[in-house]
Design a protein around this motif. Structure first.
Motif, PDB file in Angstrom:
ATOM      1  N   ALA A 127       0.829  -1.207   0.000  1.00 14.38           N
ATOM      2  CA  ALA A 127       0.000   0.000   0.000  1.00 14.38           C
ATOM      3  C   ALA A 127       0.864   1.257   0.000  1.00 14.38           C
ATOM      4  O   ALA A 127       0.550   2.243  -0.667  1.00 14.38           O
ATOM      5  CB  ALA A 127      -0.924  -0.009   1.219  1.00 14.38           C
ATOM      6  N   SER A 128       1.986   1.223   0.717  1.00 13.34           N
ATOM      7  CA  SER A 128       2.855   2.392   0.762  1.00 13.34           C
ATOM      8  C   SER A 128       3.515   2.663  -0.582  1.00 13.34           C
ATOM      9  O   SER A 128       3.824   3.811  -0.918  1.00 13.34           O
ATOM     10  CB  SER A 128       3.937   2.206   1.837  1.00 13.34           C
ATOM     11  OG  SER A 128       4.931   1.277   1.434  1.00 13.34           O
ATOM     12  N   ARG A 129       3.736   1.621  -1.351  1.00  9.90           N
ATOM     13  CA  ARG A 129       4.384   1.781  -2.651  1.00  9.90           C
ATOM     14  C   ARG A 129       3.494   2.517  -3.652  1.00  9.90           C
ATOM     15  O   ARG A 129       3.993   3.142  -4.590  1.00  9.90           O
ATOM     16  CB  ARG A 129       4.763   0.414  -3.231  1.00  9.90           C
ATOM     17  CG  ARG A 129       6.008  -0.218  -2.600  1.00  9.90           C
ATOM     18  CD  ARG A 129       7.225   0.642  -2.900  1.00  9.90           C
ATOM     19  NE  ARG A 129       8.473  -0.057  -2.664  1.00  9.90           N
ATOM     20  CZ  ARG A 129       9.324   0.236  -1.680  1.00  9.90           C
ATOM     21  NH1 ARG A 129       9.018   1.194  -0.818  1.00  9.90           N
ATOM     22  NH2 ARG A 129      10.446  -0.429  -1.553  1.00  9.90           N
ATOM     23  N   VAL A 130       2.185   2.424  -3.475  1.00 12.34           N
ATOM     24  CA  VAL A 130       1.284   3.048  -4.448  1.00 12.34           C
ATOM     25  C   VAL A 130       0.491   4.210  -3.856  1.00 12.34           C
ATOM     26  O   VAL A 130      -0.300   4.835  -4.551  1.00 12.34           O
ATOM     27  CB  VAL A 130       0.310   2.015  -5.061  1.00 12.34           C
ATOM     28  CG1 VAL A 130       1.080   0.968  -5.835  1.00 12.34           C
ATOM     29  CG2 VAL A 130      -0.581   1.367  -3.999  1.00 12.34           C
ATOM     30  N   GLY A 131       0.679   4.502  -2.569  1.00 10.45           N
ATOM     31  CA  GLY A 131      -0.025   5.639  -1.980  1.00 10.45           C
ATOM     32  C   GLY A 131      -0.705   5.299  -0.685  1.00 10.45           C
ATOM     33  O   GLY A 131      -0.070   5.215   0.365  1.00 10.45           O
ATOM     34  N   ALA A 132      -2.039   5.080  -0.740  1.00 13.04           N
ATOM     35  CA  ALA A 132      -2.819   4.847   0.480  1.00 13.04           C
ATOM     36  C   ALA A 132      -3.989   3.911   0.182  1.00 13.04           C
ATOM     37  O   ALA A 132      -5.146   4.230   0.451  1.00 13.04           O
ATOM     38  CB  ALA A 132      -3.303   6.161   1.059  1.00 13.04           C
ATOM     39  N   LEU A 133      -3.673   2.751  -0.356  1.00 11.68           N
ATOM     40  CA  LEU A 133      -4.713   1.798  -0.748  1.00 11.68           C
ATOM     41  C   LEU A 133      -5.517   1.313   0.464  1.00 11.68           C
ATOM     42  O   LEU A 133      -6.703   1.014   0.358  1.00 11.68           O
ATOM     43  CB  LEU A 133      -4.082   0.605  -1.472  1.00 11.68           C
ATOM     44  CG  LEU A 133      -5.015  -0.498  -1.977  1.00 11.68           C
ATOM     45  CD1 LEU A 133      -6.094   0.075  -2.895  1.00 11.68           C
ATOM     46  CD2 LEU A 133      -4.214  -1.566  -2.710  1.00 11.68           C
ATOM     47  N   GLY A 243       1.425  12.756 -14.609  1.00  7.34           N
ATOM     48  CA  GLY A 243       2.613  12.574 -15.431  1.00  7.34           C
ATOM     49  C   GLY A 243       3.120  11.150 -15.325  1.00  7.34           C
ATOM     50  O   GLY A 243       2.409  10.204 -15.645  1.00  7.34           O
ATOM     51  N   SER A 244       4.354  10.989 -14.851  1.00  4.49           N
ATOM     52  CA  SER A 244       4.927   9.650 -14.729  1.00  4.49           C
ATOM     53  C   SER A 244       4.604   8.990 -13.388  1.00  4.49           C
ATOM     54  O   SER A 244       4.986   7.844 -13.154  1.00  4.49           O
ATOM     55  CB  SER A 244       6.451   9.723 -14.887  1.00  4.49           C
ATOM     56  OG  SER A 244       7.023  10.526 -13.860  1.00  4.49           O
ATOM     57  N   LYS A 245       3.910   9.711 -12.524  1.00  6.94           N
ATOM     58  CA  LYS A 245       3.590   9.188 -11.201  1.00  6.94           C
ATOM     59  C   LYS A 245       2.166   8.640 -11.168  1.00  6.94           C
ATOM     60  O   LYS A 245       1.246   9.253 -11.700  1.00  6.94           O
ATOM     61  CB  LYS A 245       3.761  10.274 -10.141  1.00  6.94           C
ATOM     62  CG  LYS A 245       5.185  10.778  -9.999  1.00  6.94           C
ATOM     63  CD  LYS A 245       5.274  11.853  -8.923  1.00  6.94           C
ATOM     64  CE  LYS A 245       6.710  12.364  -8.777  1.00  6.94           C
ATOM     65  NZ  LYS A 245       6.800  13.425  -7.732  1.00  6.94           N
TER      66      LYS A 245
END
Length: 258
Positions: A127-133, A243-245
């Protein structure tokens, strides 16, 4: 008093191992684990006696750790992630429970001082890798039917769908199990949109980590293996691109206050 540390060491990155876990390992003379977990820890394990039991020997590991501690050796029983989530802690207490019921013959186990030290789980790392899943209510379900009947697992997936929980699937696939994740996908598609974001996190926080963001309708067993965590958003989870994020988050309801 004899001491057994039951230690979770996180998903793999040494920087994510809790200081208390490192203190427990430093204080131990004996380490019991699947060998890969000790390899990931590196030189913190130097100078310790290693007891490396292979996958499938979980009961043996728990017994050995209790035996070593009961014999007076300060021992750490180690698992990656959080040792209390689909890991070794439950076996330790199950064995103690069996002893209290008179089904084991190891009264010395009951004299061991046990301390459980949590670690960052794979679902948190992913979850931390992609934000706040995991921003709102969530659950975890193991798709392994080695110890739990598939009928029970399927019922839990339906309950997850009905409750609209974000769900992280552990043990999504193995060499002998390749259909469960697709079945889970089909069940969830009855309850949430096809575009629901899905995280595939493989070897999370390790050198060969890979992160894929896909959608529920595109989730497929061919893209998953035993090293992959699968996390599926709920009906309100959002995939945003700048953008790329790319980020995935699950709203908590603040939108009404913004």
């Amino acid at each position: 008093m004899s001491k057994l540390f039951v230690v979770g060491t996180g998903p793999g990155d040494k920087d994510l191992v809790a200081p208390k876990a490192l203190q427990a390992i430093n204080a131990s003379s004996d380490l019991v684990a699947y060998g890969l977990y000790l390899d990931l820890l590196g030189d913190v394990c130097d100078g310790k006696t290693h007891h490396d039991l292979p996958l499938g020997e979980e009961i043996g590991r728990a017994r050995l750790a209790l035996d070593l501690a009961a014999s007076g050796k300060t021992t750490s029983l180690i698992s990656s992630g959080d040792i209390g989530i689909y890991a070794m802690a439950t076996l330790v207490f199950e064995l103690l429970d069996q002893q209290l019921q008179g089904k084991e013959s190891h009264p010395e186990w009951l004299e061991v001082d046990i301390e459980v030290i949590p670690g960052i789980s794979a679902m948190q790392a992913g979850a931390s890798r992609v934000g706040a899943l995991l921003g709102h209510d969530f659950c975890t379900i193991s798709l392994s039917d080695l110890l739990t009947p598939w009928e029970t697992i399927e019922k839990r997936i339906h309950s997850c769908g009905t409750g609209d929980f974000v769900v992280s699937f552990y043990n999504p696939k193995s060499k002998k199990r390749d259909w469960q994740i697709n079945t889970a996908r089909d069940i969830l598609l009855k309850y949430r949109p096809s575009h629901t974001p899905v995280l595939l996190g493989r070897q999370l926080t390790r050198e060969d980590e890979s992160i894929t963001i896909t959608t529920l309708d595109k989730l497929d067993a061919k893209d998953v293996d035993m090293f992959t965590l699968v996390s599926v958003g709920n009906s309100e989870s959002r995939h945003i691109i700048n953008g790329s994020k790319e980020w995935v988050y699950t709203p908590r309801g603040y939108r009404k206050k913004l």
